[in-house]
Design a protein around this motif. Sequence first.
Motif, PDB file in Angstrom:
ATOM      1  N   TRP A  47       0.848  -1.400   0.066  1.00  0.00           N
ATOM      2  CA  TRP A  47      -0.025   0.069   0.075  1.00  0.00           C
ATOM      3  C   TRP A  47       1.045   1.146   0.164  1.00  0.00           C
ATOM      4  CZ3 TRP A  47      -1.538  -3.665   3.900  1.00  0.00           C
ATOM      5  CH2 TRP A  47      -0.605  -3.676   5.021  1.00  0.00           C
ATOM      6  N   HIS A  49       2.569   4.088   1.512  1.00  0.00           N
ATOM      7  CA  HIS A  49       3.399   4.266   2.861  1.00  0.00           C
ATOM      8  C   HIS A  49       4.269   5.371   3.048  1.00  0.00           C
ATOM      9  CE1 HIS A  49       5.861   1.327   0.518  1.00  0.00           C
ATOM     10  NE2 HIS A  49       6.766   1.723   1.243  1.00  0.00           N
ATOM     11  N   LEU A  99       5.411  -4.014   9.169  1.00  0.00           N
ATOM     12  CA  LEU A  99       4.892  -3.795   7.890  1.00  0.00           C
ATOM     13  C   LEU A  99       4.790  -2.400   7.744  1.00  0.00           C
ATOM     14  CD1 LEU A  99       1.634  -6.069   8.057  1.00  0.00           C
ATOM     15  CD2 LEU A  99       3.335  -6.399   6.329  1.00  0.00           C
ATOM     16  N   ILE A 102       0.959   2.798   6.807  1.00  0.00           N
ATOM     17  CA  ILE A 102       0.019   3.000   5.835  1.00  0.00           C
ATOM     18  C   ILE A 102      -0.455   4.511   5.738  1.00  0.00           C
ATOM     19  CG2 ILE A 102      -2.318   2.829   5.336  1.00  0.00           C
ATOM     20  CD1 ILE A 102      -2.255   0.109   6.382  1.00  0.00           C
ATOM     21  N   GLN A 140      -6.537   0.574   9.782  1.00  0.00           N
ATOM     22  CA  GLN A 140      -5.352   0.193   9.241  1.00  0.00           C
ATOM     23  C   GLN A 140      -4.918  -1.128   9.924  1.00  0.00           C
ATOM     24  OE1 GLN A 140      -2.760   3.535  10.001  1.00  0.00           O
ATOM     25  NE2 GLN A 140      -4.088   4.874   8.948  1.00  0.00           N
ATOM     26  N   LEU A 141      -4.899  -1.639  11.109  1.00  0.00           N
ATOM     27  CA  LEU A 141      -4.678  -2.694  11.620  1.00  0.00           C
ATOM     28  C   LEU A 141      -5.333  -3.834  11.363  1.00  0.00           C
ATOM     29  CD1 LEU A 141      -2.644  -4.160  13.631  1.00  0.00           C
ATOM     30  CD2 LEU A 141      -3.898  -3.618  15.687  1.00  0.00           C
ATOM     31  N   TRP A 143      -6.779  -4.105   8.181  1.00  0.00           N
ATOM     32  CA  TRP A 143      -6.247  -4.189   6.954  1.00  0.00           C
ATOM     33  C   TRP A 143      -4.908  -5.156   6.732  1.00  0.00           C
ATOM     34  CZ3 TRP A 143      -4.964   0.462   3.294  1.00  0.00           C
ATOM     35  CH2 TRP A 143      -4.806  -0.152   1.853  1.00  0.00           C
ATOM     36  N   MET A 144      -3.818  -4.751   7.806  1.00  0.00           N
ATOM     37  CA  MET A 144      -2.786  -5.235   7.838  1.00  0.00           C
ATOM     38  C   MET A 144      -2.949  -6.806   8.175  1.00  0.00           C
ATOM     39  SD  MET A 144      -0.311  -2.722  10.089  1.00  0.00           S
ATOM     40  CE  MET A 144       0.340  -1.150   9.253  1.00  0.00           C
ATOM     41  N   GLU A 145      -3.902  -7.065   9.206  1.00  0.00           N
ATOM     42  CA  GLU A 145      -4.228  -8.367   9.577  1.00  0.00           C
ATOM     43  C   GLU A 145      -4.726  -9.252   8.308  1.00  0.00           C
ATOM     44  OE1 GLU A 145      -5.810  -9.581  13.732  1.00  0.00           O
ATOM     45  OE2 GLU A 145      -7.616  -9.009  12.581  1.00  0.00           O
ATOM     46  N   GLU A 147      -4.388  -8.531   5.092  1.00  0.00           N
ATOM     47  CA  GLU A 147      -3.462  -8.672   3.948  1.00  0.00           C
ATOM     48  C   GLU A 147      -2.112  -9.302   4.442  1.00  0.00           C
ATOM     49  OE1 GLU A 147      -2.038  -7.434   0.200  1.00  0.00           O
ATOM     50  OE2 GLU A 147      -3.949  -7.181   1.132  1.00  0.00           O
ATOM     51  N   VAL A 152       1.614  -9.773  10.997  1.00  0.00           N
ATOM     52  CA  VAL A 152       1.166  -9.125  12.358  1.00  0.00           C
ATOM     53  C   VAL A 152       1.374 -10.070  13.587  1.00  0.00           C
ATOM     54  CG1 VAL A 152      -1.304  -8.664  13.371  1.00  0.00           C
ATOM     55  CG2 VAL A 152      -0.803  -8.039  10.983  1.00  0.00           C
ATOM     56  N   TYR A 158       1.962  -2.328  18.599  1.00  0.00           N
ATOM     57  CA  TYR A 158       1.060  -1.486  17.559  1.00  0.00           C
ATOM     58  C   TYR A 158       1.473   0.046  18.312  1.00  0.00           C
ATOM     59  CZ  TYR A 158      -1.755   0.753  14.195  1.00  0.00           C
ATOM     60  OH  TYR A 158      -2.199   1.495  13.184  1.00  0.00           O
TER      61      TYR A 158
END
Length: 477
Positions: A47, A49, A99, A102, A140-141, A143-145, A147, A152, A158
């Motif tokens: 994404w 970043h 990661l 974002i 965002q977290l 989405w990371m999880e 993707e 994660v 975090y």
Amino acid sequence: MAGMRAGGVVAVFDVGKTNIKLSAVDADGHVLETLSVANPVREGPPWRHHDLAAIRGWLLDGLGTLAKRHALQGFVPVGHGSGGVLALADPDMGDGAALPMIDYEQPLPEDIREAYAPLAGPFFDRGSALMHGATHQARQLFWMEREAPQAVAAARWYLGIPQYWAWVMSGVAVSEASVLGAQSHLWNVPERRWAAIVHARGWERLMPPFARAWEAVGPIRPALAARHGLPQDLAIFAGGHDSSVNYYRYQAAGLREASVVSTGTWIVGLSGGTPLARLDEHRGMTCNSDVFGAPLGGVLSMGGREFAAIAGSDAPAEPVAVETAARLAARGTMAMPSFGDSDSLFPGSAGRGHIRGEPPATPAERKALAVLHCALLTAECLDALGPGRDVVLDGSFVREPLYPALVAAFAPDRRVRFSLDAYGVAAGAALLAGHGERSQPAPVDLSEAGPLPPVFIAYAERWREAVRRDALAAPTS
């Protein structure tokens, strides 16, 4: 560990969405020197970043430069609340991120948007409506999880933006209330607890213990100090959310009852006196946290974008003349919200902005109309926050002399003062570093908005009536 000694100089690291500033600030909040750079953004994958490695290099080089000219004792990080960093266990493992961080203006994949919405919880768990792009740390977290679940699972923390930089500098990871209370969707401000989504997703393991924004979480890591010529005892503070730190500046000055409106890309209104029941997520209102963890009524309007859309690219540098603005007001030339993709205070208005009445004929008139419009938006923000006599304006808009006077005309029941200090966040951050040592109110220089002709009061009344008519005529979803 000990914090600041009397008379010390603080390095304030202010991470904005567009620009980053590093300032040397004295104990009274006076900025001695500032370095700045654009906040670099890289395209994906996975994404869009922020380039944390590039920022780290610039920060450490800048600190080394400032340390040669100022007796630095402390480092206070501040930043916006619309982003966070999923971090590894060691800040020296690459840039420390599991990661890439974002960019919150990155468009959100539709499947992520749809899957997240039912998980976000009630208003006070979120602190706001669901906002544009990839805004909100919890989203965002999530989405990371979705993707990269393995990344994660391997992550340790975090962290909000200021706390990430405190961790980079000290090696100590903390959470902080004002950052989490800036629409992160991770923290319920009124109840001072994690939002339900944190427990539902098993994210507690990623959330470090809390520290106050003014707490020194540790000294600088020795290797960093040695490598960059920095004091070995440089105190690293937890830091906080930029708008809340700016608000703290006025709290520290004894103005605890004032509504504070900071201006720039966003018009951000904050008030500790706004009842929670008054907050309306459908009108751009938010529930923020001050640095003490207490709720702040908030309201957001993307005033900078509205200004640019109305004023155009050829706005003159000269201040707007009262006569020019009065001429527009007398003939009823109005800018109607909203020119951007946010409804803000006016549900259904996104993308429907237009000029009503005789259009401005010159660049000077377009700029005057933009100033009128942004002053009206500010007055509406104050109205949303509720009654309260004292108002303080700061930020980029107050450099236009007519703006604070117009706000005072459009909000006649209030006392409107303004600060011309361009570094309010830096000043507030430096005052944070001296929080435990201060026995008297911090100094702050405020000017009083002057009177204007009555044509502006009548103009505001006509504009508000037009806004109400447009709201009634707007299509409902």
